[in-house]
Design a protein around this motif. Structure first.
Motif, PDB file in Angstrom:
ATOM      1  N   ILE A   1       0.666  -1.278   0.007  1.00  0.00           N
ATOM      2  CA  ILE A   1       0.077   0.111   0.012  1.00  0.00           C
ATOM      3  C   ILE A   1       0.830   1.331   0.035  1.00  0.00           C
ATOM      4  CG2 ILE A   1      -1.627   1.342   1.421  1.00  0.00           C
ATOM      5  CD1 ILE A   1      -2.991  -1.041   1.937  1.00  0.00           C
TER       6      ILE A   1
ATOM      7  N   VAL B   1       2.192  10.112  -3.729  1.00  0.00           N
ATOM      8  CA  VAL B   1       1.574  10.878  -2.568  1.00  0.00           C
ATOM      9  C   VAL B   1       2.745  11.351  -1.480  1.00  0.00           C
ATOM     10  CG1 VAL B   1      -0.076  10.293  -0.691  1.00  0.00           C
ATOM     11  CG2 VAL B   1      -0.088   9.280  -2.914  1.00  0.00           C
TER      12      VAL B   1
ATOM     13  N   TYR C   1      -6.415   1.102  -1.197  1.00  0.00           N
ATOM     14  CA  TYR C   1      -6.383   1.835   0.141  1.00  0.00           C
ATOM     15  C   TYR C   1      -7.879   1.187   0.716  1.00  0.00           C
ATOM     16  CZ  TYR C   1      -2.906   4.426  -2.438  1.00  0.00           C
ATOM     17  OH  TYR C   1      -1.932   4.917  -2.972  1.00  0.00           O
TER      18      TYR C   1
ATOM     19  N   ALA D   1       0.640  13.645   3.188  1.00  0.00           N
ATOM     20  CA  ALA D   1      -0.706  12.969   2.975  1.00  0.00           C
ATOM     21  C   ALA D   1      -0.415  11.805   3.030  1.00  0.00           C
ATOM     22  CB  ALA D   1      -0.989  13.285   1.343  1.00  0.00           C
TER      23      ALA D   1
ATOM     24  N   PHE E   1      -7.125   8.860  -6.344  1.00  0.00           N
ATOM     25  CA  PHE E   1      -6.372   9.306  -5.187  1.00  0.00           C
ATOM     26  C   PHE E   1      -5.051  10.049  -5.871  1.00  0.00           C
ATOM     27  CE2 PHE E   1      -3.707   8.749  -1.449  1.00  0.00           C
ATOM     28  CZ  PHE E   1      -4.108   9.490  -0.532  1.00  0.00           C
TER      29      PHE E   1
ATOM     30  N   PRO F   1      -5.998   7.350   8.700  1.00  0.00           N
ATOM     31  CA  PRO F   1      -7.220   6.517   8.583  1.00  0.00           C
ATOM     32  C   PRO F   1      -7.474   4.763   8.793  1.00  0.00           C
ATOM     33  CG  PRO F   1      -7.031   7.924   6.640  1.00  0.00           C
ATOM     34  CD  PRO F   1      -5.612   7.896   7.468  1.00  0.00           C
ATOM     35  N   MET F   2      -6.163   4.406   8.353  1.00  0.00           N
ATOM     36  CA  MET F   2      -6.057   2.955   8.206  1.00  0.00           C
ATOM     37  C   MET F   2      -5.938   2.339   9.868  1.00  0.00           C
ATOM     38  SD  MET F   2      -3.836   1.856   5.419  1.00  0.00           S
ATOM     39  CE  MET F   2      -4.055   0.198   5.614  1.00  0.00           C
TER      40      MET F   2
ATOM     41  N   PHE G   1      -2.887  14.410  -6.492  1.00  0.00           N
ATOM     42  CA  PHE G   1      -1.332  14.847  -6.139  1.00  0.00           C
ATOM     43  C   PHE G   1      -0.760  14.937  -7.541  1.00  0.00           C
ATOM     44  CE2 PHE G   1      -2.779  12.011  -2.663  1.00  0.00           C
ATOM     45  CZ  PHE G   1      -2.643  13.064  -1.634  1.00  0.00           C
TER      46      PHE G   1
ATOM     47  N   ALA H   1       1.565   4.087  -2.979  1.00  0.00           N
ATOM     48  CA  ALA H   1       1.354   5.398  -2.612  1.00  0.00           C
ATOM     49  C   ALA H   1       2.570   6.145  -3.039  1.00  0.00           C
ATOM     50  CB  ALA H   1       1.360   5.800  -1.197  1.00  0.00           C
TER      51      ALA H   1
ATOM     52  N   ALA I   1      -3.186  -3.939  -3.258  1.00  0.00           N
ATOM     53  CA  ALA I   1      -2.797  -2.889  -2.645  1.00  0.00           C
ATOM     54  C   ALA I   1      -3.902  -1.613  -2.542  1.00  0.00           C
ATOM     55  CB  ALA I   1      -1.358  -2.344  -3.236  1.00  0.00           C
TER      56      ALA I   1
ATOM     57  N   LYS J   1      -3.778  10.845   5.092  1.00  0.00           N
ATOM     58  CA  LYS J   1      -4.721  10.186   4.113  1.00  0.00           C
ATOM     59  C   LYS J   1      -4.579   8.663   4.162  1.00  0.00           C
ATOM     60  CE  LYS J   1      -6.152  14.187   2.910  1.00  0.00           C
ATOM     61  NZ  LYS J   1      -6.886  15.153   1.742  1.00  0.00           N
ATOM     62  N   ILE J   2      -3.701   7.985   4.723  1.00  0.00           N
ATOM     63  CA  ILE J   2      -3.349   6.596   4.438  1.00  0.00           C
ATOM     64  C   ILE J   2      -3.345   5.951   5.927  1.00  0.00           C
ATOM     65  CG2 ILE J   2      -2.129   4.727   3.655  1.00  0.00           C
ATOM     66  CD1 ILE J   2      -1.521   6.586   1.341  1.00  0.00           C
TER      67      ILE J   2
ATOM     68  N   HIS K   1      -9.441   2.168   3.402  1.00  0.00           N
ATOM     69  CA  HIS K   1     -10.470   2.982   3.936  1.00  0.00           C
ATOM     70  C   HIS K   1     -11.125   3.963   2.856  1.00  0.00           C
ATOM     71  CE1 HIS K   1      -6.670   4.786   3.561  1.00  0.00           C
ATOM     72  NE2 HIS K   1      -7.069   6.025   3.844  1.00  0.00           N
ATOM     73  N   MET K   2     -10.827   3.486   1.516  1.00  0.00           N
ATOM     74  CA  MET K   2     -11.255   4.357   0.338  1.00  0.00           C
ATOM     75  C   MET K   2     -12.465   3.828  -0.221  1.00  0.00           C
ATOM     76  SD  MET K   2      -7.926   6.695  -1.054  1.00  0.00           S
ATOM     77  CE  MET K   2      -7.016   7.231   0.323  1.00  0.00           C
TER      78      MET K   2
END
Lengths: 296, 354
Positions: A188, A197, B86, A201, B97, A209-210, B101, A192, B84, A205-206, B88-89
């Motif tokens: 993950i 990212v 996310y 962030a 996402f 929240p997780m 950016f 990102a 992979a 943002k990751i 929570h999204m």
């Protein structure tokens, strides 16, 4: 369907759990119910009679109670957020595989919560004395020009208690975050990185929240712990056996309950009422925190 | 966009895992890295992605050296084995996402995400979270998240390994279709040679951090450079028989008394390995083997017979794949014939003798 065999299995099951249930009932459930009954009683010592809501009325008129409540909520509002944020920062830092000496740092940060209360209190008292190492160091570094009256000033005494419980419990919370972080699939974060990212962030943002469920869990635990704050204020900011010094600046609800029960003329009913105040506060705050953390 | 690897190396301390890989991937090509586990195929892909540092050599994407360029700026998108996503999204947030950016405004993001969702049939799932999706759907979201970034090169790291067999075939076809539509360069890692054969324009067979052979799927199938490639590509596996050149013929060591005609000139007495694909036994020919059937597998369209020479009880049985074999039975004697030109010969070092 209840055959003879299932009934026998049931009986065996109850027989195995019975000792635990008896102990739980005797030392948990019975006292809880008894304290609820007691909270409606007035009177000194063992001389009590039913007083209805007299204790609740007394709460609203009792300046010491209101003062203790204010202190407790102050500790809660300031200490819990500081500790949670600090624990998160430590956890994220210690989860970075490029950090050297991770195991040592992890142990060092976790150790305070398994350290003996007495040892740590004595050490803190000596370190934060007017001529203790903390003041000496601050003076030496020219950060302060005269010693900070950690034990004798109402403001600094509160700061000292916040420092102490933060020192003691940050590592405990950090371990929960570390465990949660280690459960996150590393792909993950690689995703990102490829997605471009930025680090900020990635954290907000990751990671956050997780970790939301763990953060909620630790916040509720810490809230309960702080509402029951007793150890430090009865040891570090205590002298001649009286805690909550100076001038009740660090008097908490739990300490007040203790004083009402064991130090002053015993007022069991009133003390029970205050303990139910803590129960209700814990319930309300936990409920609010669960609502806040609920998925939209 | 082309991708060029020039003697690319990767070492962890003293352990070298990629030992100098040279490769040229042309724009729009579907290139598959295949090899047994631990061969370095994923590491090589991660080096191209920018997730692993490059120890030596050059990585060039679209004419630009990328060795030190950050993963985000290489113009690549990657689909991971674990997807992979996310967690929570929602699907929509997952797909959009990265674009936030990249400086896209919300309108553009929505447009790109909706377009990708339509291509992949995700439109109805946009507000779900990954945990409410099936494996195949998650895989599609991961691909959609890669598509919206409009990358110059797609990287896939064993994307189908977590799916069940049926879904794997289905997604394989979807990926092939996607490549036909997008015409983007794809680098795809798999340990499954069937995936490699069916998807690739070009297969790169890797072993122990080295390239064993590069070529089109059928080139590798028909004309492998060495025993490793010959054995790795093709299902069921190629049969290998030890043989010695005797009196201008191949005397089979594993099948005593039987010989095969020699189709190329080799010195008398040289030891070779004969490679026979299971499917060459379908047609008649001048070479033959006398075998006894041990086990029969009926697949409907095809029959696999596992057979041995009469006396021989050691070693692997030969796999024979035939289309007219419904009457084959275990214990039956079987005389197979084939064209000797289809037998591949390998030297003692495992290299092909041409």
């Amino acid at each position: 369907m209840h055959t003879g065999l299932t009934r026998r299995e049931n009986l065996t099951g109850w027989a195995f759990t019975a000792p635990a249930l008896v102990l739980l009932g005797l030392f948990m459930i019975y006292p809880i119910l008894w304290s609820l009954y007691m909270s409606f009683m007035t009177g000194k010592g063992m001389n009590f009679k039913f007083g209805g809501f007299a204790n609740i009325y007394r709460l609203t008129q009792d300046p010491i109670f209101l003062h203790a409540l204010g202190n407790t909520l102050t500790f809660l509002a300031i200490q819990v957020p500081i500790m949670i944020i600090l624990a998160l920062v430590f956890a994220v830092a210690l989860n970075n595989p490029r950090l050297r000496g991770r195991a040592v740092l992890r142990t060092a940060i976790f150790l305070p919560c398994v350290t003996s209360l007495v040892v740590y209190s004595v050490l803190f008292k000596s370190m934060f004395a007017d001529d203790g190492v903390v003041n000496d160091a601050l003076l030496f570094l020219h950060i302060i020009s005269e010693p900070i009256p950690w034990m004798n000033d109402p403001f600094w005494a509160k700061v000292l208690i916040i420092l102490a419980i933060t020192w003691r419990w940050t590592g405990y919370n950090m371990v929960f975050y570390l465990a949660a972080l280690q459960n996150i699939d590393p792909s993950i974060y690689e995703q990102a990185r490829i997605d471009g990212v930025p680090a900020r962030a990635r954290f907000f943002k990751i990671t956050i929240p997780m970790l939301r469920h763990v953060i909620l869990f630790t916040t509720v635990l810490s809230t309960i712990g702080t509402l029951q704050l007793f150890d430090e204020v009865n040891t570090i900011t205590a002298s001649q056996g009286q805690g909550g010094r100076p001038a009740d600046a660090t008097l908490t609800l739990s300490l007040y309950i203790y004083n009402l029960t064991f130090r002053f003329m015993p007022s069991f009913g009133y003390a029970a009422t205050i303990s139910w105040v803590i129960v209700i506060l814990v319930g309300l705050l936990s409920w609010a925190q669960f609502r806040l953390a609920r998925e939209k | 966009m082309s991708v060029t690897l020039k003697s690319l190396r990767k070492a962890y301390g003293a352990a070298e895992v990629i030992k100098g890989v040279d490769l040229e991937i042309t724009p729009g090509e579907f290139c598959v890295f295949v090899g047994p586990s631990g061969c370095g195929k994923s590491t090589l892909l991660r080096m191209i992605a920018g997730l692993e540092e490059i120890t030596g050599g050059d990585l060039v994407i679209g004419g630009k050296r990328m060795n030190e360029v950050d993963a985000a700026h290489r113009g690549i998108a990657m689909v991971f084995q674990s997807y992979a996503l996310y967690p929570h999204m929602t699907v929509r947030e997952n797909m959009g996402f990265a674009l936030k950016f990249a400086g896209d405004n919300p309108g553009t993001i929505a447009k790109k995400v909706d377009a990708a969702a339509a291509t992949l049939g995700l439109t109805k799932l946009m507000d779900r979270k990954p945990k409410d999706l099936s494996g195949g759907q998650r895989q599609r979201v991961a691909i959609g998240r890669a598509i919206v970034r409009n990358p110059k090169v797609f990287l896939f790291d064993e994307p189908l390994s977590n799916l069940d067999a049926e879904l794997r075939v289905h997604m394989r076809i979807e990926i092939a279709r996607l490549h036909q539509e997008l015409k983007t360069t794809i680098i795809y890692v798999t340990h499954d040679q069937v995936e490699a054969m069916t998807l690739a324009d070009k297969i790169v067979v890797l072993r122990d951090g080295r390239v064993e052979q590069v070529g089109a799927p059928l080139t590798l199938y028909d004309d492998p450079d060495n025993i490793f490639v010959a054995g790795f590509i093709g299902s069921p596996k190629m049969n290998f028989l030890k043989a010695r050149v005797q009196n201008g013929q191949l005397a089979l060591v594993d099948l005593p008394g039987q010989t095969l005609p020699l189709t190329q000139s080799l010195p008398e007495g040289s030891e070779v390995t004969v490679g026979l694909r299971p499917d060459i036994f379908k047609r008649g020919g001048t070479a033959h083997l006398d075998l006894t059937i041990e086990i029969v597998e009926q697949l409907g369209a095809e029959t696999y017979a596992y057979a041995r020479a009469g006396a021989d009880i050691d070693g692997q049985p030969l796999t024979i794949a035939v289309t007219e074999g419904r009457d084959l039975r275990p214990g039956q004697a079987l005389k197979v014939t084939f064209d000797p030109a289809r037998a591949l010969l390998f030297g003692k070092d495992g290299q092909r003798l041409r």
